[in-house]
Design a protein around this motif. Sequence first.
Motif, PDB file in Angstrom:
ATOM      1  N   LEU A  10      -8.491  76.791 -35.332  1.00 29.01           N
ATOM      2  CA  LEU A  10      -8.722  76.009 -34.125  1.00 29.01           C
ATOM      3  C   LEU A  10      -8.249  76.779 -32.900  1.00 29.01           C
ATOM      4  O   LEU A  10      -7.105  77.226 -32.839  1.00 29.01           O
ATOM      5  CB  LEU A  10      -7.993  74.665 -34.224  1.00 29.01           C
ATOM      6  N   VAL A  11      -9.142  76.928 -31.922  1.00 25.82           N
ATOM      7  CA  VAL A  11      -8.865  77.714 -30.720  1.00 25.82           C
ATOM      8  C   VAL A  11      -8.357  76.796 -29.613  1.00 25.82           C
ATOM      9  O   VAL A  11      -9.069  75.895 -29.169  1.00 25.82           O
ATOM     10  CB  VAL A  11     -10.121  78.463 -30.246  1.00 25.82           C
ATOM     11  N   ALA A  12      -7.121  77.037 -29.163  1.00 22.96           N
ATOM     12  CA  ALA A  12      -6.520  76.251 -28.080  1.00 22.96           C
ATOM     13  C   ALA A  12      -5.825  77.160 -27.081  1.00 22.96           C
ATOM     14  O   ALA A  12      -4.890  76.746 -26.396  1.00 22.96           O
ATOM     15  CB  ALA A  12      -5.537  75.230 -28.645  1.00 22.96           C
ATOM     16  N   THR A  13      -6.277  78.399 -26.986  1.00 19.31           N
ATOM     17  CA  THR A  13      -5.650  79.385 -26.108  1.00 19.31           C
ATOM     18  C   THR A  13      -6.388  79.469 -24.773  1.00 19.31           C
ATOM     19  O   THR A  13      -7.584  79.148 -24.710  1.00 19.31           O
ATOM     20  CB  THR A  13      -5.644  80.771 -26.797  1.00 19.31           C
ATOM     21  N   PRO A  14      -5.737  79.873 -23.696  1.00 22.20           N
ATOM     22  CA  PRO A  14      -6.441  80.008 -22.419  1.00 22.20           C
ATOM     23  C   PRO A  14      -7.563  81.040 -22.485  1.00 22.20           C
ATOM     24  O   PRO A  14      -7.548  81.955 -23.315  1.00 22.20           O
ATOM     25  CB  PRO A  14      -5.336  80.461 -21.451  1.00 22.20           C
ATOM     26  N   GLY A  15      -8.538  80.887 -21.594  1.00 19.85           N
ATOM     27  CA  GLY A  15      -9.607  81.859 -21.474  1.00 19.85           C
ATOM     28  C   GLY A  15      -9.180  83.025 -20.603  1.00 19.85           C
ATOM     29  O   GLY A  15      -8.008  83.192 -20.281  1.00 19.85           O
ATOM     30  N   GLY A  16     -10.148  83.841 -20.235  1.00 22.87           N
ATOM     31  CA  GLY A  16      -9.867  85.010 -19.397  1.00 22.87           C
ATOM     32  C   GLY A  16     -10.080  86.305 -20.148  1.00 22.87           C
ATOM     33  O   GLY A  16     -10.350  86.326 -21.356  1.00 22.87           O
ATOM     34  N   ALA A  17      -9.926  87.409 -19.431  1.00 20.70           N
ATOM     35  CA  ALA A  17     -10.209  88.723 -20.002  1.00 20.70           C
ATOM     36  C   ALA A  17      -9.337  89.035 -21.211  1.00 20.70           C
ATOM     37  O   ALA A  17      -9.783  89.679 -22.167  1.00 20.70           O
ATOM     38  CB  ALA A  17     -10.024  89.794 -18.931  1.00 20.70           C
ATOM     39  N   GLY A  18      -8.106  88.553 -21.210  1.00 24.12           N
ATOM     40  CA  GLY A  18      -7.177  88.886 -22.283  1.00 24.12           C
ATOM     41  C   GLY A  18      -7.501  88.251 -23.618  1.00 24.12           C
ATOM     42  O   GLY A  18      -7.027  88.720 -24.663  1.00 24.12           O
ATOM     43  N   THR A  19      -8.308  87.192 -23.616  1.00 29.05           N
ATOM     44  CA  THR A  19      -8.651  86.527 -24.873  1.00 29.05           C
ATOM     45  C   THR A  19     -10.149  86.545 -25.161  1.00 29.05           C
ATOM     46  O   THR A  19     -10.611  85.900 -26.110  1.00 29.05           O
ATOM     47  CB  THR A  19      -8.180  85.056 -24.865  1.00 29.05           C
ATOM     48  N   ARG A  20     -10.913  87.309 -24.389  1.00 29.75           N
ATOM     49  CA  ARG A  20     -12.363  87.335 -24.592  1.00 29.75           C
ATOM     50  C   ARG A  20     -12.689  87.867 -25.992  1.00 29.75           C
ATOM     51  O   ARG A  20     -12.217  88.921 -26.402  1.00 29.75           O
ATOM     52  CB  ARG A  20     -13.049  88.187 -23.533  1.00 29.75           C
TER      53      ARG A  20
ATOM     54  N   GLY B 254     -15.143  78.937 -24.013  1.00 29.92           N
ATOM     55  CA  GLY B 254     -16.194  79.551 -24.798  1.00 29.92           C
ATOM     56  C   GLY B 254     -16.051  81.042 -24.946  1.00 29.92           C
ATOM     57  O   GLY B 254     -16.449  81.626 -25.966  1.00 29.92           O
ATOM     58  N   SER B 255     -15.461  81.685 -23.959  1.00 29.56           N
ATOM     59  CA  SER B 255     -15.335  83.148 -23.967  1.00 29.56           C
ATOM     60  C   SER B 255     -14.450  83.655 -25.095  1.00 29.56           C
ATOM     61  O   SER B 255     -14.529  84.834 -25.465  1.00 29.56           O
ATOM     62  CB  SER B 255     -14.772  83.629 -22.632  1.00 29.56           C
ATOM     63  N   VAL B 256     -13.613  82.810 -25.676  1.00 29.82           N
ATOM     64  CA  VAL B 256     -12.691  83.260 -26.723  1.00 29.82           C
ATOM     65  C   VAL B 256     -13.439  83.578 -28.023  1.00 29.82           C
ATOM     66  O   VAL B 256     -12.987  84.385 -28.825  1.00 29.82           O
ATOM     67  CB  VAL B 256     -11.592  82.213 -26.971  1.00 29.82           C
ATOM     68  N   VAL B 257     -14.595  82.955 -28.217  1.00 32.48           N
ATOM     69  CA  VAL B 257     -15.358  83.124 -29.460  1.00 32.48           C
ATOM     70  C   VAL B 257     -16.616  83.938 -29.182  1.00 32.48           C
ATOM     71  O   VAL B 257     -17.373  83.647 -28.248  1.00 32.48           O
ATOM     72  CB  VAL B 257     -15.738  81.750 -30.053  1.00 32.48           C
ATOM     73  N   ASP B 258     -16.860  84.933 -30.007  1.00 34.68           N
ATOM     74  CA  ASP B 258     -18.095  85.718 -29.955  1.00 34.68           C
ATOM     75  C   ASP B 258     -19.215  84.859 -30.553  1.00 34.68           C
ATOM     76  O   ASP B 258     -19.309  84.701 -31.771  1.00 34.68           O
ATOM     77  CB  ASP B 258     -17.915  87.017 -30.741  1.00 34.68           C
ATOM     78  N   THR B 259     -20.057  84.301 -29.696  1.00 34.57           N
ATOM     79  CA  THR B 259     -21.078  83.346 -30.133  1.00 34.57           C
ATOM     80  C   THR B 259     -22.062  83.975 -31.102  1.00 34.57           C
ATOM     81  O   THR B 259     -22.430  83.368 -32.123  1.00 34.57           O
ATOM     82  CB  THR B 259     -21.833  82.779 -28.917  1.00 34.57           C
ATOM     83  N   ALA B 260     -22.513  85.176 -30.803  1.00 31.65           N
ATOM     84  CA  ALA B 260     -23.474  85.848 -31.674  1.00 31.65           C
ATOM     85  C   ALA B 260     -22.871  86.093 -33.056  1.00 31.65           C
ATOM     86  O   ALA B 260     -23.539  85.916 -34.085  1.00 31.65           O
ATOM     87  CB  ALA B 260     -23.929  87.159 -31.045  1.00 31.65           C
ATOM     88  N   ALA B 261     -21.610  86.489 -33.092  1.00 37.92           N
ATOM     89  CA  ALA B 261     -20.944  86.727 -34.371  1.00 37.92           C
ATOM     90  C   ALA B 261     -20.791  85.425 -35.151  1.00 37.92           C
ATOM     91  O   ALA B 261     -20.960  85.400 -36.379  1.00 37.92           O
ATOM     92  CB  ALA B 261     -19.585  87.369 -34.138  1.00 37.92           C
ATOM     93  N   LEU B 262     -20.486  84.328 -34.446  1.00 38.50           N
ATOM     94  CA  LEU B 262     -20.361  83.036 -35.117  1.00 38.50           C
ATOM     95  C   LEU B 262     -21.697  82.599 -35.697  1.00 38.50           C
ATOM     96  O   LEU B 262     -21.774  82.151 -36.851  1.00 38.50           O
ATOM     97  CB  LEU B 262     -19.837  81.980 -34.149  1.00 38.50           C
ATOM     98  N   ALA B 263     -22.764  82.729 -34.926  1.00 41.40           N
ATOM     99  CA  ALA B 263     -24.091  82.342 -35.412  1.00 41.40           C
ATOM    100  C   ALA B 263     -24.465  83.143 -36.656  1.00 41.40           C
ATOM    101  O   ALA B 263     -24.970  82.580 -37.644  1.00 41.40           O
ATOM    102  CB  ALA B 263     -25.128  82.550 -34.313  1.00 41.40           C
ATOM    103  N   ALA B 264     -24.211  84.437 -36.622  1.00 36.58           N
ATOM    104  CA  ALA B 264     -24.532  85.288 -37.771  1.00 36.58           C
ATOM    105  C   ALA B 264     -23.710  84.889 -38.994  1.00 36.58           C
ATOM    106  O   ALA B 264     -24.235  84.850 -40.121  1.00 36.58           O
ATOM    107  CB  ALA B 264     -24.291  86.750 -37.415  1.00 36.58           C
ATOM    108  N   ALA B 265     -22.442  84.576 -38.788  1.00 33.52           N
ATOM    109  CA  ALA B 265     -21.576  84.211 -39.904  1.00 33.52           C
ATOM    110  C   ALA B 265     -21.998  82.895 -40.534  1.00 33.52           C
ATOM    111  O   ALA B 265     -21.992  82.748 -41.766  1.00 33.52           O
ATOM    112  CB  ALA B 265     -20.122  84.137 -39.427  1.00 33.52           C
ATOM    113  N   VAL B 266     -22.366  81.912 -39.719  1.00 27.26           N
ATOM    114  CA  VAL B 266     -22.791  80.617 -40.254  1.00 27.26           C
ATOM    115  C   VAL B 266     -24.119  80.766 -40.994  1.00 27.26           C
ATOM    116  O   VAL B 266     -24.303  80.238 -42.090  1.00 27.26           O
ATOM    117  CB  VAL B 266     -22.886  79.564 -39.131  1.00 27.26           C
TER     118      VAL B 266
END
Length: 313
Positions: free
Chosen positions: A201-211, A234-246
Motif C-alpha cells: 500500500l502506497v501512502a508516501t508523498p509524491g514528487g521527484a524523490g518518489t517517482r 499517481g507518480s509513485v507507481v509506474d503505470t505501464a509496469a503495473l498494467a504489464a504485471a497485471v
Amino acid sequence: MKPVLLVLNLQLPAHLEQMAQSFPDFEVVYAPEAGQAEAAIAAHGARVQSVCTIGATGLSAAQMRRMPALRLVCAMGAGYENIDVAYAKAHGIAVGNGAGTNDECVADHAMGLMIAAVRGLVRLDKATRAGVWRSALPLPPNVSGKRLGIIGLGAIGAKIARRAAAFDMEIGYHNRKSREGAGYRYFGDVLSLAAWADVLLVATPGGAGTRHLVNAEVLDALGEKGFLVNIARGSVVDTAALAAAVRAGRVAGAGLDVYESEPAPPAELLELDAVVLTPHVGGWSPEAVQNSVDRFIANMRNHLDGKPLVSPV
C-alpha cells in the motif's frame, strides 16, 4: 482596492462564501481552471496576498513572481508537491497545508480499495448482474490475516495500519528511517517490503524523490498473489509496469485512487477487471472538505495576526 485571496482549487459555493465572510477585507477571486488562473494572475497579480491551492495544482515560482505582494500560500490537503516551497521561503512567503484534515477519510478509502481489490468486489458485482452464481467463480481470498506492507508510515499510513490491525493483518512498513514506537516491522527498502507483503500500500508523498518508486522490479517482488493499493500520488507507481504485471499475472490486482494520467483515466488499466479505480476521491467527503476549508481559514487568520501557521510546511 482590496487585497486578493486567490483560490485555485475546486470549491463549493458555500465554502467560497465562508472564506469571503472570514476575510471581508479581501476580494476572493476563484480560478480553479488553468486558463482562469492565468487570467486571474494577469488581472489581479499585483493585489494577490494569499493563495489557496492543492498539491496537484500547486503554485510555481513563475506564478509567484507575478504576485509581488504575495505573503501566504496554502495547500488544502496534506500534499504540496507542486508548490515551489524553496522559492516561497526564499522570498518571505509562508507556506502551509491541510495536514490531518482528511486523514481519516483517506484511510477509510484505502481499506475500501484494499477489500475491493483482494475480494474482487467489482468483478463479483458484474458477474452477479450477468446472472453468474458463485459456483462458477473462483474463491476470492481473505483480507484478514494477510501481510500489509505500507510505503510511508506517516499520519495517514499509521491510520491505515490501525484499521488493518482490526483485520488481524500483519503490518510492515518502509520509511526513510524507522519510526520510533511504531510497533510494526520495519524494512529498509521497498523491494524487501514488497517481497514480504501480500498487499503493498502506497501512502508516501509524491514528487521527484518518489517517482516510480513502485516499478517493475518491485511488482515482481510483490508476486502473482500480491495486490497493490495506491492512495498517495499517481507518480509513485509506474503505470505501464503495473498494467504489464497485471496482464501477465505477475501481480494479482490493484486498487488505485490516484494515477499518473490524472484527471484522465489510466488508459492502460481500463480493460483490466483485476484493477479497481476511483477518481482521486480518497480524501473527499463532506466532513473532510469542511475540515480542509476550516484549516485554510485558520492558517490564513494566524498569518494575518502574526502568529505561526496551524500547519506550516
